[in-house]
Scaffold this motif. Structure first.
Motif, PDB file in Angstrom:
ATOM      1  N   TYR A 110      -2.995  -4.130   1.442  1.00  0.00           N
ATOM      2  CA  TYR A 110      -2.186  -3.949   1.019  1.00  0.00           C
ATOM      3  C   TYR A 110      -1.602  -5.008   1.109  1.00  0.00           C
ATOM      4  O   TYR A 110      -2.171  -6.227   1.748  1.00  0.00           O
ATOM      5  CB  TYR A 110      -1.033  -3.480   2.519  1.00  0.00           C
ATOM      6  CG  TYR A 110      -1.592  -1.681   2.325  1.00  0.00           C
ATOM      7  CD1 TYR A 110      -1.164  -0.729   1.652  1.00  0.00           C
ATOM      8  CD2 TYR A 110      -2.863  -1.309   2.508  1.00  0.00           C
ATOM      9  CE1 TYR A 110      -0.810   0.374   2.213  1.00  0.00           C
ATOM     10  CE2 TYR A 110      -2.975  -0.093   2.883  1.00  0.00           C
ATOM     11  CZ  TYR A 110      -1.757   0.462   2.776  1.00  0.00           C
ATOM     12  OH  TYR A 110      -2.257   2.155   2.534  1.00  0.00           O
ATOM     13  N   ASN A 112       0.283  -8.706   2.668  1.00  0.00           N
ATOM     14  CA  ASN A 112       1.231  -9.098   3.636  1.00  0.00           C
ATOM     15  C   ASN A 112       2.673 -10.036   2.986  1.00  0.00           C
ATOM     16  O   ASN A 112       3.291  -9.966   3.281  1.00  0.00           O
ATOM     17  CB  ASN A 112       0.739  -9.900   4.449  1.00  0.00           C
ATOM     18  CG  ASN A 112       1.256 -10.107   5.032  1.00  0.00           C
ATOM     19  OD1 ASN A 112       1.519  -9.984   6.273  1.00  0.00           O
ATOM     20  ND2 ASN A 112       0.624 -11.728   6.181  1.00  0.00           N
ATOM     21  N   GLU A 135       5.634  -6.790  -0.696  1.00  0.00           N
ATOM     22  CA  GLU A 135       5.739  -7.211   0.327  1.00  0.00           C
ATOM     23  C   GLU A 135       5.434  -5.604   1.415  1.00  0.00           C
ATOM     24  O   GLU A 135       6.564  -4.872   1.223  1.00  0.00           O
ATOM     25  CB  GLU A 135       5.816  -8.345   1.134  1.00  0.00           C
ATOM     26  CG  GLU A 135       6.385  -9.630   1.190  1.00  0.00           C
ATOM     27  CD  GLU A 135       6.877 -10.420   1.739  1.00  0.00           C
ATOM     28  OE1 GLU A 135       6.611 -12.086   1.342  1.00  0.00           O
ATOM     29  OE2 GLU A 135       7.736 -10.167   2.573  1.00  0.00           O
ATOM     30  N   TYR A 139      -1.367  -3.042  -2.338  1.00  0.00           N
ATOM     31  CA  TYR A 139      -2.310  -4.022  -3.684  1.00  0.00           C
ATOM     32  C   TYR A 139      -2.497  -3.047  -5.125  1.00  0.00           C
ATOM     33  O   TYR A 139      -2.856  -2.215  -5.177  1.00  0.00           O
ATOM     34  CB  TYR A 139      -3.594  -5.026  -2.761  1.00  0.00           C
ATOM     35  CG  TYR A 139      -3.814  -5.682  -4.164  1.00  0.00           C
ATOM     36  CD1 TYR A 139      -4.128  -7.466  -4.162  1.00  0.00           C
ATOM     37  CD2 TYR A 139      -5.013  -5.349  -5.396  1.00  0.00           C
ATOM     38  CE1 TYR A 139      -4.483  -8.101  -5.000  1.00  0.00           C
ATOM     39  CE2 TYR A 139      -5.195  -5.584  -6.051  1.00  0.00           C
ATOM     40  CZ  TYR A 139      -5.650  -7.468  -5.835  1.00  0.00           C
ATOM     41  OH  TYR A 139      -5.846  -8.116  -6.965  1.00  0.00           O
ATOM     42  N   THR A 170      -8.474 -10.181   8.712  1.00  0.00           N
ATOM     43  CA  THR A 170      -8.123  -8.374   8.955  1.00  0.00           C
ATOM     44  C   THR A 170      -9.050  -7.846   7.466  1.00  0.00           C
ATOM     45  O   THR A 170      -9.573  -8.969   7.358  1.00  0.00           O
ATOM     46  CB  THR A 170      -6.762  -8.373   8.601  1.00  0.00           C
ATOM     47  OG1 THR A 170      -6.622  -9.063   7.305  1.00  0.00           O
ATOM     48  CG2 THR A 170      -5.405  -8.540   9.754  1.00  0.00           C
ATOM     49  N   ASP A 172      -8.432  -5.264   5.467  1.00  0.00           N
ATOM     50  CA  ASP A 172      -7.285  -4.621   4.765  1.00  0.00           C
ATOM     51  C   ASP A 172      -5.471  -5.589   4.344  1.00  0.00           C
ATOM     52  O   ASP A 172      -4.969  -4.834   3.709  1.00  0.00           O
ATOM     53  CB  ASP A 172      -7.291  -3.588   5.085  1.00  0.00           C
ATOM     54  CG  ASP A 172      -6.198  -3.441   6.071  1.00  0.00           C
ATOM     55  OD1 ASP A 172      -5.737  -4.737   7.458  1.00  0.00           O
ATOM     56  OD2 ASP A 172      -5.596  -2.638   7.111  1.00  0.00           O
ATOM     57  N   GLN A 173      -5.370  -6.494   4.166  1.00  0.00           N
ATOM     58  CA  GLN A 173      -4.468  -7.448   4.327  1.00  0.00           C
ATOM     59  C   GLN A 173      -5.100  -8.801   3.319  1.00  0.00           C
ATOM     60  O   GLN A 173      -5.480  -9.286   3.711  1.00  0.00           O
ATOM     61  CB  GLN A 173      -3.844  -7.399   5.188  1.00  0.00           C
ATOM     62  CG  GLN A 173      -3.054  -7.279   6.068  1.00  0.00           C
ATOM     63  CD  GLN A 173      -1.947  -6.815   7.588  1.00  0.00           C
ATOM     64  OE1 GLN A 173      -1.526  -7.718   7.072  1.00  0.00           O
ATOM     65  NE2 GLN A 173      -2.695  -6.196   8.560  1.00  0.00           N
TER      66      GLN A 173
END
Length: 357
Positions: A110, A112, A135, A139, A170, A172-173
């Motif tokens: 995702y 950020n 945001e 993604y 992280t 996943d960001q």
């Protein structure tokens, strides 16, 4: 395989010869081509990207193209760091290569933060309203590239680059860093000439496509000669509403006097134009506009349409009358740049209708 290489000097000793001997080796063909791994998107969608078939000649170039296509498709689904491992199984005796495309999608990613730098003149809002990757959303490399394309098409920037950076701590960001390089968006044109019929001709045009960094367009024009004087002022807001509805307004005044010419006629014209642009899709737009005009001090003179002109004036009961012009147009723009595009196309359909007011 390179078997040998020789280097020698030319007879005039001004250059050298380089000779490389190569052995192409055996030509292999493809056997089984399989797709394996963790399927986080429908497998049929990934299979469409695997264009190599059994019996075709083995090609590393085609394998690289498929690898990139699979990674891009997973990137559209939010898997920014997907890895495609190509595992070949070679049969030297039969000269056959079996291929396995092993899919490792990794974590869904995702966005950020979307950071924008380099816009020293252009307001941040003007840049961000062109973004298609938001945001906090999943993604998507397609939306990231589309955002980059929309910024380039504005015509305000020399170059637009984007960088994807993982967020520390992280898995996943990511942060997206858009770096833009601004360019001049204003233009000024001055002209001076001489005509036997119009005398000295002077014209000027001032235009600013990004007025005070707001993304609004303002232009002014002035033309003057012995036979004509004209003024024009225009304004356009591409985002009159947050939904992307555009608004354009303008005013024009013209005095034309050809009474000293063979086809003599003269008139004064005052006009205003209004148009609204409605986005009907990501690439398509519908425009609707109207332009009321006021013609006054009309002198038909000795032009070729004198009889029609005098008849119209007689019907109106004077030398002044109104005209209303209606316009509508539809356009589709899928170009990747406004100037010198190398992808996409532009199509437009336009219709006009005018009638006495």
């Amino acid at each position: 395989e390179v078997t040998s290489a020789q280097v020698s000097i030319t007879p005039n000793r001004q250059g050298i010869y380089v000779t490389i001997n190569m052995d192409e080796g055996k030509q292999f063909i493809l056997g089984d081509v399989a797709l394996k791994g963790k399927m986080v998107v429908p497998e049929a969608e990934l299979q469409e990207k695997v264009t190599l078939k059994e019996g075709e000649i083995f090609s590393r170039k085609e394998i690289a193209v498929i690898n990139e296509a699979l990674s891009d498709h997973l990137g559209e689904a939010g898997y920014a760091f997907a890895n495609i491992n190509v595992i070949p199984e070679v049969n030297e005796d039969k000269q056959i290569v079996d291929l396995i495309f092993l899919v490792d999608p990794g974590n869904r990613v995702y966005v950020n933060r979307v950071n924008i730098t380099g816009n020293t003149k252009t307001q941040d809002l003007v840049v961000r309203r062109e973004m298609r990757q938001y945001e906090g959303s999943r993604y998507s490399n397609r939306e990231i590239e589309r955002s980059q394309t929309r910024l380039r098409k504005l015509g305000y920037f020399e170059d637009v680059t984007v960088e994807t950076l993982p967020v520390a701590g992280t898995t996943d960001q990511v942060d997206l860093n858009y770096q833009i390089e601004e360019k001049s968006t204003g233009s000024m044109m001055l002209g001076l000439g001489y005509s036997q019929t119009s005398g000295i001709v002077f014209n000027t045009n001032l235009k600013q496509d990004n007025f005070m960094g707001s993304g609004k367009q303002v232009d002014f024009e002035f033309n003057n000669s012995d036979t004509e004087t004209a003024y024009g002022l225009g304004y356009r807001d591409p985002y009159f509403t947050e939904d992307g509805v555009s608004l354009g307004v303008g005013a024009h005044y013209r005095e034309l006097d050809n009474s000293d010419e063979v086809t003599s006629y003269s008139y004064d014209s005052l006009a205003a134009n209004f148009d609204v642009g409605l986005p009907t899709s990501e690439y398509e737009r519908l425009f609707i506009g109207f332009e009321p005009q006021r013609l006054s001090n009309v002198n038909c003179g000795s032009s070729g349409v004198t009889s029609l002109c005098t008849t119209l004036i007689a019907q109106e009961g004077g030398d002044s009358f109104d005209v209303m012009e209606l316009t509508t147009s539809w356009s589709r723009d899928s170009r990747n740049r406004a100037i010198f595009p190398d992808q996409g196309g532009y199509q437009q359909f336009r219709a006009e209708m005018g009638a006495p007011g």
